[in-house]
Design a protein around this motif. Structure first.
Motif, mmCIF file in Angstrom:
data_model
loop_
_atom_site.group_PDB
_atom_site.id
_atom_site.type_symbol
_atom_site.label_atom_id
_atom_site.label_comp_id
_atom_site.label_asym_id
_atom_site.label_seq_id
_atom_site.Cartn_x
_atom_site.Cartn_y
_atom_site.Cartn_z
ATOM 1 N N ASP A 1 -67.312 -64.009 -21.938
ATOM 2 C CA ASP A 1 -67.664 -64.437 -23.295
ATOM 3 C C ASP A 1 -68.325 -65.809 -23.313
ATOM 4 O OD1 ASP A 1 -65.516 -66.036 -22.666
ATOM 5 O OD2 ASP A 1 -64.469 -65.749 -24.588
ATOM 6 N N GLY A 2 -68.621 -66.356 -22.122
ATOM 7 C CA GLY A 2 -69.271 -67.654 -22.055
ATOM 8 C C GLY A 2 -68.316 -68.812 -22.244
ATOM 9 N N MET A 3 -67.028 -68.553 -22.212
ATOM 10 C CA MET A 3 -66.002 -69.580 -22.340
ATOM 11 C C MET A 3 -64.898 -69.284 -21.324
ATOM 12 S SD MET A 3 -67.215 -71.277 -25.016
ATOM 13 C CE MET A 3 -65.951 -72.174 -25.916
ATOM 14 N N ILE A 4 -64.113 -70.326 -21.002
ATOM 15 C CA ILE A 4 -62.978 -70.136 -20.108
ATOM 16 C C ILE A 4 -61.730 -70.661 -20.795
ATOM 17 C CG2 ILE A 4 -61.898 -70.814 -17.924
ATOM 18 C CD1 ILE A 4 -64.709 -70.941 -16.723
ATOM 19 N N SER A 5 -60.785 -69.768 -21.047
ATOM 20 C CA SER A 5 -59.532 -70.187 -21.671
ATOM 21 C C SER A 5 -58.573 -70.694 -20.597
ATOM 22 C CB SER A 5 -58.889 -69.003 -22.407
ATOM 23 O OG SER A 5 -58.444 -68.030 -21.483
#
Length: 311
Positions: free
Chosen positions: A121-125
Motif C-alpha cells: 500500500d506504499g506504507m509500512i506499519s
C-alpha cells in the motif's frame, strides 16, 4: 533480506567484542565531504558538479551534449523548487544538495522497502515491520528479542511524526537512519548511552567511555590512542567536569556541529549564479550557468570560464 537496525547493532557488538583490542570503535557521525575533488573554480567545476548531483550522478552528465545537459538540469530545478514559487532559494538548494549526497541512504531504504510493505500500500506499519523482523525467534538463540523489539518500537514511534503508527518513505528512512534527521537526534543519543552505560545510571563515565572502545583484559599495555581518548574525555567530552557525560555532552560527542559543507556550497552556487543579486535563483539564471551546476561533453572549458566571468 538485510539485517535490521537493532539486529545490526547486535551484530556490530559481536564484531567489536571479537576484534583486535587495538582497533578503535567510532561512534561519531560526521557528514561526508561533498566531493573527493579539489574545489577550484579556476580550474574546473568538477567539485560543484559532484556537490550538486552526487558523484555517481554527476558522471552521467559528462556524456551529454550541452542541450541535453540543460534539459535535464531544468527538470532538476523544478524538483528543487519545493514550494513551486518559481525561485530556488539558498535553503532549497541546501536541502537538495544534502539529499543528493545521501542518495546511498535512499537506495538502501528502497532495497528494504519491499521486504516490509507486505500489503503493497506504499506504507509500512509498525506491525508489518515487527512481524517481518521478529518473526519466529528461537527461544535459545541468545538474542534478547523482547528488549530489541521495544527499542525498535520506540525508534519507530519517534520517526512516525504524525503518530499514526504507519511510516511513509521519509519516516521509514528516519527510522533506519536516525542520525540523518534533526528530530531523531535524541533517540541516537539515548541508544548510544544505553549501549555504553554499564552501571545503568544514565551517564557515561570515563571507564565506560574507554571500555566501549577498548578491551582492557586482552593487553597489558594500552595503545597510545587510548591515553589520548582519556585526555579527550577529561578535557573536551566532560564539559562540566563532573566525571561523566550526560545526554547533552554525549550529543556534542557523537553528533558534532560540523562545518556545513552543503550550506557553504549552496551559498557559493547562489552567489555565482544570481545575476540580479536578489538572493534567489530563477530557472533562467541557473540554466545560464548550467556549466557550474552540471557537466556535459562540453565545449572548451575556457569558453565556460568566459561565461562564468561575465556574470
Amino acid at each position: 533480506m538485510e539485517i535490521r537496525p537493532l539486529l545490526m547493532c547486535f551484530a556490530l557488538c559481536v564484531v567489536y567484542a571479537t576484534s583486535k583490542p587495538t582497533e578503535k570503535k567510532e561512534r561519531v557521525h560526521h557528514d561526508p565531504v561533498l566531493s573527493s575533488k579539489e574545489h577550484d573554480d579556476g580550474e574546473n567545476f568538477d567539485y560543484d558538479h559532484d556537490a550538486f548531483l552526487g558523484e555517481a550522478d554527476a558522471k552521467t552528465f559528462d556524456d551529454l551534449t550541452p542541450e541535453e545537459s540543460k534539459d535535464r538540469l531544468g527538470k532538476i530545478v523544478d524538483k528543487i523548487d519545493a514550494d513551486q514559487d518559481g525561485f530556488v532559494t539558498e535553503a532549497e538548494l541546501k536541502a537538495w544538495i544534502k539529499k543528493a549526497q545521501k542518495k546511498y541512504i535512499y537506495d538502501n531504504v528502497d532495497r528494504q522497502w519491499k521486504d516490509f510493505d507486505m500489503n503493497n500500500d506504499g506504507m509500512i506499519s509498525w506491525d508489518e515491520y515487527k512481524n517481518v523482523t521478529y518473526e519466529d525467534p528461537e527461544p535459545d538463540d541468545g538474542y534478547n528479542y523482547k528488549q530489541m523489539m521495544a527499542r525498535d518500537e520506540r525508534r519507530f514511534q519517534m520517526a512516525d511524526k504524525n503518530g499514526d503508527h504507519i511510516a511513509d518513505k521519509e519516516e521509514f528512512t528516519a527510522f533506519l537512519h536516525p542520525e540523518e534527521y534533526d528530530h531523531m537526534k535524541e533517540i541516537v543519543v539515548l541508544e548510544t548511552v544505553e549501549d555504553i552505560d554499564k552501571n545503568g545510571d544514565g551517564f557515561i563515565d570515563l571507564e565506560e567511555y574507554i571500555g566501549d572502545m577498548y578491551n582492557h583484559e586482552d593487553e597489558q599495555n594500552e595503545p597510545e590512542w587510548v591515553a589520548t581518548e582519556r585526555e579527550q574525555f577529561s578535557e573536551f567530552r566532560d564539559k562540566n567536569k563532573d566525571g561523566k557525560m550526560d545526554k547533552e555532552e554525549t550529543m556534542d560527542w557523537i553528533l558534532p556541529a560540523d562545518y556545513d559543507h552543503a550550506e557553504a556550497e549552496a551559498k557559493h552556487l547562489v552567489y555565482e549564479s544570481d545575476s540580479d543579486k536578489d538572493g534567489k535563483l530563477t530557472k533562467e539564471e541557473i540554466l545560464n550557468k548550467y556549466d557550474l551546476f552540471v557537466g556535459s561533453q562540453a565545449t572548451d572549458f575556457g569558453e565556460a570560464l568566459v561565461r562564468h566571468d561575465e556574470f
